[in-house]
Design a protein around this motif. Structure first.
Motif, short mmCIF file in Angstrom:
data_model
loop_
_atom_site.label_atom_id
_atom_site.label_comp_id
_atom_site.label_asym_id
_atom_site.label_seq_id
_atom_site.Cartn_x
_atom_site.Cartn_y
_atom_site.Cartn_z
N ASN A 1 0.79 -1.23 0.00
CA ASN A 1 0.00 0.00 0.00
C ASN A 1 0.82 1.28 0.00
O ASN A 1 0.28 2.36 -0.29
CB ASN A 1 -0.94 0.02 1.21
N THR A 2 2.12 1.20 0.30
CA THR A 2 2.91 2.43 0.40
C THR A 2 4.17 2.44 -0.47
O THR A 2 4.66 3.52 -0.81
CB THR A 2 3.32 2.71 1.86
N TRP A 3 4.72 1.28 -0.80
CA TRP A 3 5.94 1.27 -1.61
C TRP A 3 5.59 1.57 -3.06
O TRP A 3 4.48 1.28 -3.54
CB TRP A 3 6.65 -0.08 -1.50
N ASP A 4 6.58 2.15 -3.78
CA ASP A 4 6.30 2.48 -5.18
C ASP A 4 6.31 1.22 -6.04
O ASP A 4 6.77 0.15 -5.63
CB ASP A 4 7.28 3.53 -5.71
N GLU A 5 5.77 1.36 -7.24
CA GLU A 5 5.58 0.22 -8.14
C GLU A 5 6.88 -0.51 -8.43
O GLU A 5 6.93 -1.75 -8.46
CB GLU A 5 4.93 0.69 -9.43
N GLU A 6 7.95 0.23 -8.65
CA GLU A 6 9.23 -0.38 -9.00
C GLU A 6 9.77 -1.24 -7.85
O GLU A 6 10.29 -2.34 -8.08
CB GLU A 6 10.25 0.71 -9.35
N ILE B 1 7.97 -2.67 -5.41
CA ILE B 1 7.11 -3.85 -5.26
C ILE B 1 7.48 -4.90 -6.30
O ILE B 1 7.59 -6.09 -6.00
CB ILE B 1 5.63 -3.45 -5.40
N ALA B 2 7.70 -4.45 -7.54
CA ALA B 2 8.10 -5.39 -8.60
C ALA B 2 9.44 -6.04 -8.28
O ALA B 2 9.63 -7.24 -8.51
CB ALA B 2 8.18 -4.65 -9.93
N ARG B 3 10.37 -5.26 -7.73
CA ARG B 3 11.67 -5.81 -7.37
C ARG B 3 11.55 -6.88 -6.31
O ARG B 3 12.17 -7.95 -6.40
CB ARG B 3 12.60 -4.70 -6.87
N VAL B 4 10.74 -6.63 -5.28
CA VAL B 4 10.55 -7.60 -4.20
C VAL B 4 9.97 -8.90 -4.74
O VAL B 4 10.44 -10.00 -4.42
CB VAL B 4 9.62 -7.00 -3.11
N ILE B 5 8.94 -8.80 -5.58
CA ILE B 5 8.29 -10.00 -6.11
C ILE B 5 9.23 -10.75 -7.04
O ILE B 5 9.24 -12.00 -7.05
CB ILE B 5 6.98 -9.61 -6.82
N TYR B 6 10.04 -10.01 -7.80
CA TYR B 6 10.96 -10.68 -8.74
C TYR B 6 12.18 -11.28 -8.04
O TYR B 6 12.53 -12.44 -8.26
CB TYR B 6 11.42 -9.67 -9.79
N GLU B 7 12.83 -10.49 -7.18
CA GLU B 7 14.06 -10.96 -6.55
C GLU B 7 13.82 -12.01 -5.48
O GLU B 7 14.55 -12.98 -5.37
CB GLU B 7 14.83 -9.78 -5.94
N TYR B 8 12.79 -11.82 -4.67
CA TYR B 8 12.55 -12.71 -3.55
C TYR B 8 11.52 -13.80 -3.87
O TYR B 8 11.51 -14.84 -3.22
CB TYR B 8 12.08 -11.92 -2.32
N LYS C 1 6.36 -12.49 -13.75
CA LYS C 1 5.33 -11.50 -14.03
C LYS C 1 5.28 -10.41 -12.94
O LYS C 1 4.23 -9.83 -12.69
CB LYS C 1 3.98 -12.19 -14.16
N SER C 2 6.40 -10.15 -12.33
CA SER C 2 6.44 -9.22 -11.20
C SER C 2 5.99 -7.81 -11.57
O SER C 2 5.28 -7.15 -10.80
CB SER C 2 7.85 -9.18 -10.61
N ARG C 3 6.40 -7.33 -12.74
CA ARG C 3 6.03 -5.96 -13.14
C ARG C 3 4.53 -5.84 -13.36
O ARG C 3 3.90 -4.84 -12.96
CB ARG C 3 6.80 -5.55 -14.39
N SER C 4 3.95 -6.85 -13.99
CA SER C 4 2.51 -6.85 -14.22
C SER C 4 1.76 -6.89 -12.89
O SER C 4 0.77 -6.16 -12.69
CB SER C 4 2.12 -8.06 -15.08
N VAL D 1 -0.71 -1.47 -7.59
CA VAL D 1 -0.75 0.00 -7.49
C VAL D 1 -2.09 0.53 -7.98
O VAL D 1 -2.67 1.45 -7.38
CB VAL D 1 0.42 0.62 -8.28
N ALA D 2 -2.63 -0.04 -9.07
CA ALA D 2 -3.93 0.40 -9.59
C ALA D 2 -5.04 0.11 -8.58
O ALA D 2 -5.94 0.93 -8.37
CB ALA D 2 -4.21 -0.29 -10.92
N ALA D 3 -4.99 -1.06 -7.96
CA ALA D 3 -6.05 -1.45 -7.02
C ALA D 3 -6.02 -0.61 -5.75
O ALA D 3 -7.08 -0.22 -5.23
CB ALA D 3 -5.90 -2.93 -6.67
N ARG D 4 -4.84 -0.28 -5.27
CA ARG D 4 -4.76 0.47 -4.00
C ARG D 4 -5.18 1.91 -4.17
O ARG D 4 -5.46 2.59 -3.18
CB ARG D 4 -3.34 0.38 -3.44
N GLU D 5 -5.24 2.41 -5.41
CA GLU D 5 -5.74 3.77 -5.63
C GLU D 5 -7.23 3.85 -5.37
O GLU D 5 -7.76 4.91 -5.06
CB GLU D 5 -5.42 4.21 -7.06
#
Length: 296
Positions: free
Chosen positions: A115-120, A122-129, A134-137, A143-147
């Motif tokens: 809910n607070t981290w930027d999109e990039e 969040i994508a890094r966390v999902i991809y690296e860890y 499909k981390s970027r998607s 980010v769209a949903a939390r708006e």
């Protein structure tokens, strides 16, 4: 030798000290206390609430000197009890708050990240860890949903991620949840900090065993063992030579004719659960055990 679930077990002569990463969770430490009640009663066991990365300090505070421990077992990862408790927020199989903290006293939660981290990030966390392609998607969807409204529960996040299942039947949320959990609890950093401290505590002839449950953890353990240890039969600690060793599931024990080395890798390949064990405990199928011996 006392075996505890999801703890670090330091075994000295007639003394077992259990330092648990996940047992920063008070309920898990309480359960371990009941299991080890007879050992605690006669002073053979000490339970300590703490973190793997503070192993050296916690050992010193409990009178355990460097170079005095016979064996250490690190059982890395989240406990089944935590996964099964919906209110802990580790699993998308049950609806619960998006928490994922192993230590409920710490600040950062998975909800804070989504809910607070930027999109990039969040994508890094999902991809690296999470090792999710499909981390970027997924990050864009989050980010769209939390708006529209904050993402507060596990099933809300699961619905946001959506999408078809992966080819092997893995739910698309599986790897994303893994990535978020690792980020919340700094699991890989803690493991990297714990390994050298564990070796410092071992006496000559003492052994360190590490049980990991996914490739990121096992890769850290394997790489560190190869950097600091010597393989059996005088093989140098390089990946190319490691891969040429005969593929066996047996543990390789030290022998007097081995080359002089401070640390010896006893497992050429990780030890994994057999068919009978995985039938009794399906979650054991992803566990890998690697063992190192301190020679001097």
């Amino acid at each position: 030798v006392c075996m505890c679930v999801f703890v670090c077990v330091c075994v000295c002569v007639n003394l077992c000290v259990c330092v648990s990463y996940s047992n920063k969770d008070p309920s898990a430490l309480l359960m371990a206390g009941k299991r080890l009640e007879s050992f605690r009663a006669d002073g053979r066991a000490i339970l300590v609430s703490g973190n793997f990365e503070d192993m050296g300090r916690l050992a010193a505070e409990n009178g355990i000197e460097k170079g005095s421990v016979d064996g250490i077992l690190l059982d890395i990862g989240t406990s089944s009890l935590q996964i099964d408790e919906a209110e802990r927020g580790f699993s998308f199989m049950r609806d619960g708050p998006l928490d994922m903290r192993m230590d409920p006293r710490q600040g950062l939660t998975a909800a804070d990240i989504v809910n607070t981290w930027d999109e990039e990030e969040i994508a890094r966390v999902i991809y690296e860890y999470g090792e999710e392609r499909k981390s970027r998607s997924m990050a864009r969807k989050i980010v769209a949903a939390r708006e529209l409204k904050p993402i507060d529960t596990t099933l809300e996040l699961c619905r946001v991620i959506g999408g078809p299942r992966h080819g092997k039947g893995i739910h698309p949320a599986t790897l994303a949840f893994q990535g978020l959990r690792i980020a919340v609890n700094r699991e890989l950093h803690v493991l990297q900090q714990a390994l050298p401290q564990a070796v410092e505590l071992l006496r000559p002839g003492g052994r360190l065993g590490v049980i990991s449950f996914h490739s990121l953890e096992d890769r850290i353990v394997k790489t560190w063992f190869l950097e600091v240890g010597m393989l059996p039969r005088g093989k140098k600690n390089k990946y190319a030579q490691f891969s040429k060793l005969e593929e066996e599931d047996e543990v390789m024990f030290a022998s007097p004719d081995e080359p002089d080395s401070d640390l010896l890798i006893l497992t050429k390949r990780p030890i994994v659960a057999g068919e009978a064990e995985t039938k009794l405990n399906p979650r054991a199928r992803s566990a890998k055990l690697r063992v190192l011996e301190k020679r001097r």
